[in-house]
Enzyme design. Sequence first.
Site, short mmCIF file in Angstrom:
data_model
loop_
_atom_site.label_atom_id
_atom_site.label_comp_id
_atom_site.label_asym_id
_atom_site.label_seq_id
_atom_site.Cartn_x
_atom_site.Cartn_y
_atom_site.Cartn_z
N ASP A 98 0.80 -1.24 0.00
CA ASP A 98 0.00 0.00 0.00
C ASP A 98 0.83 1.29 0.00
OD1 ASP A 98 -1.84 -2.00 0.27
OD2 ASP A 98 -2.77 -1.26 2.09
N ASP A 111 -4.60 -0.78 -1.97
CA ASP A 111 -5.97 -0.57 -1.48
C ASP A 111 -6.76 0.01 -2.65
OD1 ASP A 111 -6.41 -1.41 1.09
OD2 ASP A 111 -6.39 0.57 2.01
N HIS A 114 -10.56 0.89 -3.06
CA HIS A 114 -11.92 0.91 -2.49
C HIS A 114 -12.93 1.57 -3.43
CE1 HIS A 114 -10.35 -0.47 1.28
NE2 HIS A 114 -9.72 0.66 1.57
N HIS A 156 -10.50 6.97 1.62
CA HIS A 156 -9.11 6.87 1.17
C HIS A 156 -8.97 5.80 0.10
CE1 HIS A 156 -9.40 3.65 4.17
NE2 HIS A 156 -8.40 3.07 3.52
N LYS A 167 -6.80 -4.86 -3.24
CA LYS A 167 -7.59 -5.37 -2.11
C LYS A 167 -8.56 -4.29 -1.63
CE LYS A 167 -3.85 -4.32 1.19
NZ LYS A 167 -4.52 -3.53 2.20
N CYS A 227 -1.91 -2.60 7.82
CA CYS A 227 -1.78 -3.52 6.68
C CYS A 227 -0.47 -4.30 6.67
CB CYS A 227 -2.00 -2.77 5.38
SG CYS A 227 -3.70 -2.12 5.29
#
Length: 198
Positions: free
Chosen positions: A9, A49, A51, A84, A109, A153
């Site tokens: 990340d 990440d 999202h 975020h 992810k 993480c």
Amino acid sequence: MAKALLAVDLQNDFYEDGALAVPNASEINPRVNELLESDKYQLIVGSQDWHPISHLSFASNHGKEPFTPYSDEQGLGPVLWPDHCVQQTEGAEFNSEIKTVNFDYILRKGTDKEVDSYSAFQDNDGTDLGLAGLLKSLEIDEVDIVGLAFDYCVKYTAQDSVKNGFKTNIILAGTRAVNPEELQKLKKELKKAGVNLK
């Protein structure tokens, strides 16, 4: 012994000016790049990440303030986060200083709006993200981990790496924590779990 590097990340939103800034995050970039450019890894994986804007780990989607305690059995919590690493935004992009050209594979992810993903190995509800299988298929037996943030993480990725049978090392110069004051406690917890801190 075959070795992999997991770069967790390294995205703009986790750097100093980002939505979920980790203190002094940019200090890790020289060490991370040194590892990315070394020839000691059979595989380098960058996790990202990724999202949806509707992600239920975001405080805004509950009408609450960021960092409000929140927990459910489905894999959200222990707190609600600021928005975020939203897909297709600058905050979700890798930091421009990171030599991502050396990534062999990018693992995204946190794509399911109802489940968070701290670890690069599995979602918080236990759903396998395929990383262990990839590493084992290449006969990797040792993993070095860098990235952000150490206390979320990176920690969960390291713990799952041990659980999957890999010799696991966190390179301390290549990570920073959201809560640096918790560092000593966290290091003890990780050592107890079988993670080597280097």
